[in-house]
Structure formats: C-alpha cells, structure tokens
Design a protein around this motif. Structure first.
Motif, PDB file in Angstrom:
ATOM      1  N   GLY A 284       0.811  -1.210   0.000  1.00  0.00           N
ATOM      2  CA  GLY A 284       0.000   0.000   0.000  1.00  0.00           C
ATOM      3  C   GLY A 284       0.846   1.264   0.000  1.00  0.00           C
ATOM      4  N   ALA A 285       1.881   1.263   0.849  1.00  0.00           N
ATOM      5  CA  ALA A 285       2.709   2.468   0.938  1.00  0.00           C
ATOM      6  C   ALA A 285       3.466   2.705  -0.367  1.00  0.00           C
ATOM      7  CB  ALA A 285       3.701   2.330   2.095  1.00  0.00           C
ATOM      8  N   SER A 286       3.865   1.621  -1.055  1.00  0.00           N
ATOM      9  CA  SER A 286       4.643   1.852  -2.273  1.00  0.00           C
ATOM     10  C   SER A 286       3.767   2.205  -3.468  1.00  0.00           C
ATOM     11  CB  SER A 286       5.568   0.665  -2.569  1.00  0.00           C
ATOM     12  OG  SER A 286       4.884  -0.530  -2.448  1.00  0.00           O
ATOM     13  N   VAL A 287       2.521   1.708  -3.531  1.00  0.00           N
ATOM     14  CA  VAL A 287       1.674   2.089  -4.679  1.00  0.00           C
ATOM     15  C   VAL A 287       0.785   3.290  -4.381  1.00  0.00           C
ATOM     16  CG1 VAL A 287       1.620  -0.220  -5.684  1.00  0.00           C
ATOM     17  CG2 VAL A 287      -0.253   0.533  -4.198  1.00  0.00           C
ATOM     18  N   GLY A 288       0.728   3.718  -3.109  1.00  0.00           N
ATOM     19  CA  GLY A 288      -0.113   4.853  -2.739  1.00  0.00           C
ATOM     20  C   GLY A 288       0.023   6.056  -3.684  1.00  0.00           C
ATOM     21  N   PRO A 289       1.262   6.576  -3.860  1.00  0.00           N
ATOM     22  CA  PRO A 289       1.428   7.738  -4.727  1.00  0.00           C
ATOM     23  C   PRO A 289       0.899   7.514  -6.152  1.00  0.00           C
ATOM     24  CG  PRO A 289       3.427   7.345  -3.456  1.00  0.00           C
ATOM     25  CD  PRO A 289       2.510   6.188  -3.177  1.00  0.00           C
ATOM     26  N   LEU A 290       1.056   6.298  -6.656  1.00  0.00           N
ATOM     27  CA  LEU A 290       0.553   5.966  -7.987  1.00  0.00           C
ATOM     28  C   LEU A 290      -0.978   6.008  -8.009  1.00  0.00           C
ATOM     29  CD1 LEU A 290       1.664   4.922 -10.764  1.00  0.00           C
ATOM     30  CD2 LEU A 290       1.143   2.620  -9.946  1.00  0.00           C
ATOM     31  N   VAL A 291      -1.586   5.448  -6.957  1.00  0.00           N
ATOM     32  CA  VAL A 291      -3.050   5.472  -6.838  1.00  0.00           C
ATOM     33  C   VAL A 291      -3.546   6.919  -6.819  1.00  0.00           C
ATOM     34  CG1 VAL A 291      -5.008   4.900  -5.321  1.00  0.00           C
ATOM     35  CG2 VAL A 291      -3.153   3.248  -5.638  1.00  0.00           C
ATOM     36  N   PHE A 292      -2.830   7.793  -6.083  1.00  0.00           N
ATOM     37  CA  PHE A 292      -3.235   9.205  -6.007  1.00  0.00           C
ATOM     38  C   PHE A 292      -3.146   9.874  -7.370  1.00  0.00           C
ATOM     39  CE2 PHE A 292      -1.449   8.921  -1.455  1.00  0.00           C
ATOM     40  CZ  PHE A 292      -2.609   8.315  -1.032  1.00  0.00           C
ATOM     41  N   ASP A 293      -2.143   9.508  -8.165  1.00  0.00           N
ATOM     42  CA  ASP A 293      -2.013  10.078  -9.516  1.00  0.00           C
ATOM     43  C   ASP A 293      -3.153   9.609 -10.402  1.00  0.00           C
ATOM     44  OD1 ASP A 293       0.167  11.544  -8.946  1.00  0.00           O
ATOM     45  OD2 ASP A 293       1.637  10.168  -9.822  1.00  0.00           O
ATOM     46  N   ILE A 294      -3.403   8.297 -10.396  1.00  0.00           N
ATOM     47  CA  ILE A 294      -4.426   7.733 -11.287  1.00  0.00           C
ATOM     48  C   ILE A 294      -5.809   8.296 -10.957  1.00  0.00           C
ATOM     49  CG2 ILE A 294      -5.637   5.602 -11.947  1.00  0.00           C
ATOM     50  CD1 ILE A 294      -2.943   4.122 -11.477  1.00  0.00           C
ATOM     51  N   PHE A 295      -6.132   8.357  -9.658  1.00  0.00           N
ATOM     52  CA  PHE A 295      -7.467   8.817  -9.271  1.00  0.00           C
ATOM     53  C   PHE A 295      -7.501  10.321  -8.973  1.00  0.00           C
ATOM     54  CE2 PHE A 295      -7.409   4.288  -8.543  1.00  0.00           C
ATOM     55  CZ  PHE A 295      -8.618   3.884  -9.070  1.00  0.00           C
ATOM     56  N   ARG A 296      -6.423  11.010  -9.311  1.00  0.00           N
ATOM     57  CA  ARG A 296      -6.303  12.467  -9.142  1.00  0.00           C
ATOM     58  C   ARG A 296      -6.706  12.913  -7.734  1.00  0.00           C
ATOM     59  NH1 ARG A 296      -8.549  12.468 -14.292  1.00  0.00           N
ATOM     60  NH2 ARG A 296      -6.943  12.646 -15.898  1.00  0.00           N
ATOM     61  N   ILE A 297      -6.077  12.304  -6.730  1.00  0.00           N
ATOM     62  CA  ILE A 297      -6.293  12.724  -5.346  1.00  0.00           C
ATOM     63  C   ILE A 297      -5.135  13.652  -4.989  1.00  0.00           C
ATOM     64  CG2 ILE A 297      -6.512  11.944  -2.945  1.00  0.00           C
ATOM     65  CD1 ILE A 297      -7.473   9.207  -4.253  1.00  0.00           C
ATOM     66  N   LYS A 298      -5.441  14.956  -4.835  1.00  0.00           N
ATOM     67  CA  LYS A 298      -4.356  15.932  -4.699  1.00  0.00           C
ATOM     68  C   LYS A 298      -4.226  16.513  -3.302  1.00  0.00           C
ATOM     69  CE  LYS A 298      -4.433  17.291  -9.550  1.00  0.00           C
ATOM     70  NZ  LYS A 298      -5.782  16.929 -10.053  1.00  0.00           N
ATOM     71  N   ASN A 299      -5.335  16.503  -2.551  1.00  0.00           N
ATOM     72  CA  ASN A 299      -5.329  17.116  -1.232  1.00  0.00           C
ATOM     73  C   ASN A 299      -4.487  16.296  -0.235  1.00  0.00           C
ATOM     74  OD1 ASN A 299      -6.606  17.296   1.602  1.00  0.00           O
ATOM     75  ND2 ASN A 299      -7.302  19.142   0.567  1.00  0.00           N
ATOM     76  N   ASP A 300      -3.629  16.998   0.514  1.00  0.00           N
ATOM     77  CA  ASP A 300      -2.728  16.300   1.437  1.00  0.00           C
ATOM     78  C   ASP A 300      -3.457  15.571   2.569  1.00  0.00           C
ATOM     79  OD1 ASP A 300      -0.537  16.897   0.018  1.00  0.00           O
ATOM     80  OD2 ASP A 300       0.453  18.127   1.545  1.00  0.00           O
ATOM     81  N   THR A 301      -4.542  16.176   3.087  1.00  0.00           N
ATOM     82  CA  THR A 301      -5.307  15.500   4.134  1.00  0.00           C
ATOM     83  C   THR A 301      -5.918  14.213   3.586  1.00  0.00           C
ATOM     84  OG1 THR A 301      -5.821  17.662   5.058  1.00  0.00           O
ATOM     85  CG2 THR A 301      -7.117  15.822   5.862  1.00  0.00           C
ATOM     86  N   ALA A 302      -6.462  14.291   2.364  1.00  0.00           N
ATOM     87  CA  ALA A 302      -7.072  13.114   1.740  1.00  0.00           C
ATOM     88  C   ALA A 302      -6.025  12.025   1.500  1.00  0.00           C
ATOM     89  CB  ALA A 302      -7.742  13.510   0.425  1.00  0.00           C
ATOM     90  N   ARG A 303      -4.835  12.427   1.041  1.00  0.00           N
ATOM     91  CA  ARG A 303      -3.770  11.446   0.807  1.00  0.00           C
ATOM     92  C   ARG A 303      -3.340  10.782   2.101  1.00  0.00           C
ATOM     93  NH1 ARG A 303       0.545  13.630  -3.621  1.00  0.00           N
ATOM     94  NH2 ARG A 303      -0.857  13.603  -5.406  1.00  0.00           N
TER      95      ARG A 303
END
Lengths: 223, 122
Positions: A155-174
């Motif tokens: 989860g920790a290693s693919v997290g940033p990729l998931v945020f890019d794909i689903f366009r999750i930009k807010n730091d609290t949400a991430r």
C-alpha cells in the motif's frame, strides 16, 4: 532456552534495521526482513521452530501494552482531529467499510476458505489492533500479521501511484488514504508527503483500528 | 529510575484496562488494551498524566513497534503450509483491496473537503 529466541530476534531486528538504512527502499519493512532472517536460521540450522518460539512468545507479550501508547500520537494530533473531524470521520468510515467489503467480495470470488478470509479482514489496520480483531472474529493471528505487513508494504509503495491515477491531490485526503489502507508503513510514507498528510495518516491509522475493533465486537454480538 | 516510573505508569494503565475489560465483558467485550489507550488519552487530556511522564518509554515503543511482531512473522514458517495452495489468490485479494481502499477513502475525503470549501466560499 528462552534466551535463544529473544537474542535471535534482537539480532535479526538489528540486521534488518541496518539493511533498511543501507538500502533506502522505504517500504522494506523490518518485520518482514527480520522474520525472513529467523525463518532462514530455523530452516538451515539445527535450531527448531519450537525452541525459538519459546523465547519469541515473551516478546509478543509486550504487544498488549504497546496499544496503550498509541494514545500519544492521538493526543499529539488532537488539534488536527478537532479541526478536521468531519473529513476524518468520513475517511475512517469509508476506509473501514471499503476494506471489509473488498476483502469479503474478493475472498469469495477467489474461493478462499472462511478462516483465511477472517485472517485477511483486519489486514489494513495497525498490527497490534489487527491481531485483536483476528482473535475476536476467529482468524489465525499469525497469518493476519503476515497479511498486515504485506498490505502495509504494498500500500505504501503504490499509494502515490493510486493518487495520480485517481487524481487525489489534497494532502489530508492522501494522508487519510495511506493511514486507512496501509497503517504504519503508509503513515511513514505520508510523513514524506507533508506534515499535514503525516498527521492525518497517523489519526486515520489509529481511528480505523479502533473502529474496526468496535465493529467486529458488535458484529460478533449480533451473529 | 525515571524509566521505571514511566514503565509503571504505562503498565498500570494497561492492567487497569484489562481489569475493566474483564468487569464489563458480561455486557460487551472490548479488548483491555483499547480501553487502556482510551484511558491514557483521557488522562493526557485532563493533564493528570503529562507527555513528559511517559515520553521515553512511549517513544521507544512506538519507534520499535515492529520488533515485537517479529516472532509472529517468523511463525509463518509453520503456517506456510496452510496457505501454500492459495497464496496467489491471497495476493490478489491483498493487492486489489489495498488499491481499492486507498482510492475510495482518498477520493471521498477529497470530494468532501472540496465541497466544504465551496460552502465556506459562497
């Protein structure tokens, strides 16, 4: 013979810390590396698993009081909890429900046995709480620990990729997502994103754990 | 000396949690350490226990939390036979579910924050 298990665990842990310091891969989890070292020792030397486990059992006992000190990060991030209690409660609820829902559906699709599904259910929450949940619902806690560790690392290693794909930009949400999906390992990753993400992740991890425990107790009461 | 005091405070709270858990278990089972965590949180908030009182021990435990799980991880050696026939399926569940959880919870929190901000702006 108690000491053999304890000394071997300490040595394996020190080696795993040394390795993760040398090779800077953030998801290289010391629990995994140290466990593999011990498994290797048991497999290739005359040391029996049972002899090791005698000492190991004493180390695992500390896990009980360990949950108590999780109140400290909770307290330290209290102001964020107050300020963002709405998004945090929504994040915790969706995190817990989406995890349980996906594990049940996927396990059923994959044709997994009930005891394995029950051991998989708490995979997204922090390990000391996950073993509690596993015991409450009737899973195998040793399997749960392995699943928790794999989930955290992945989860920790693919997290940033998931945020890019689903366009999750807010730091609290991430941060919320990393804490809900990848517990402590995810929180370590969130700290790298920003302080705000780290705080959100730490809260998310603890609150998802507590919520999962409460839900599993209520569920077992009903069933 | 200070460390012993810290350990005694944490253990005291832990065992009180276990005791309470035992007493109420007839109505409702809550793990003792979770009750202990709630108690420590309350004690910190009321100022009865201060962070300084438990700083070293709690910092040490939180930093080296992983250490205490190693024996459970090593137990995988004897449990591997249980999951050997289905380990691929288990991996699929773990991977798909992790991505799902992070995508859903992250997106929903973000959408919520955006809608709250809009409300505030208008």
């Amino acid at each position: 013979m108690l000491l053999i298990g304890i000394i071997l665990t300490v040595l394996a842990y020190m080696v795993s810390l040394f390795i993760s310091k040398k090779i800077k891969i953030s998801f290289l989890n010391p629990i995994l590396v140290a466990s593999l070292i011990i498994i290797g020792v048991i497999h290739w030397t005359p040391l029996q698993y049972e002899t090791y486990a005698e000492g190991g059992a004493y180390i695992v006992k500390i896990l009980g009081p360990l949950v108590v000190v999780l109140a400290v990060p909770l307290y330290n991030n209290k102001h964020i909890l107050k300020k963002y209690y709405k998004p945090i409660s929504i994040g915790v609820l969706t995190g817990v429900i989406s995890s349980a829902f996906s594990v049940v559906v996927l396990s059923w699709l994959m044709g997994l046995d009930m005891d394995i599904m029950l051991s998989l259910l708490p995979k997204s929450i922090t390990s000391p709480m996950a073993i509690e949940v596993s015991e409450i619902i009737g899973g195998i806690k040793e399997l749960t620990v392995v699943f928790v560790v794999i989930t955290g690392m992945f989860g920790a290693s693919v997290g940033p990729l998931v945020f890019d794909i689903f366009r999750i930009k807010n730091d609290t949400a991430r941060g919320m997502a990393l804490g809900a999906g990848a517990h402590g390992v995810g929180t370590a990753k969130a700290v790298e994103i920003s302080e705000q993400a780290g705080a959100a992740s730490s809260l998310s991890m603890i609150l998802c754990g507590v919520t999962t425990i409460i839900l599993s107790v209520v569920l077992m009461k009903i069933v | 000396m200070k460390i012993i005091k810290e350990i005694l405070i944490i253990l005291g709270i832990y065992y009180s949690g276990l005791l309470i858990s035992d007493l109420i278990s007839g109505f409702f089972f809550i793990p003792g350490n979770i009750i202990g965590m709630g108690m420590l949180f309350l004690l910190l908030n009321t100022g009865i226990v201060k962070i300084e009182h438990i700083k070293h021990t709690s910092g040490f435990l939180l930093k080296h939390m992983g250490f205490f799980f190693i024996p459970l991880g090593a137990a995988f050696y004897v449990l591997f036979d249980v999951i050997r026939p289905v380990w691929v399926q288990i991996f699929v569940v773990l991977i798909v579910s992790s991505v799902f959880v992070m995508a859903v919870s992250g997106k929903i929190v973000e959408l919520f924050i955006i809608s709250e901000d809009k409300k505030e702006a208008s």
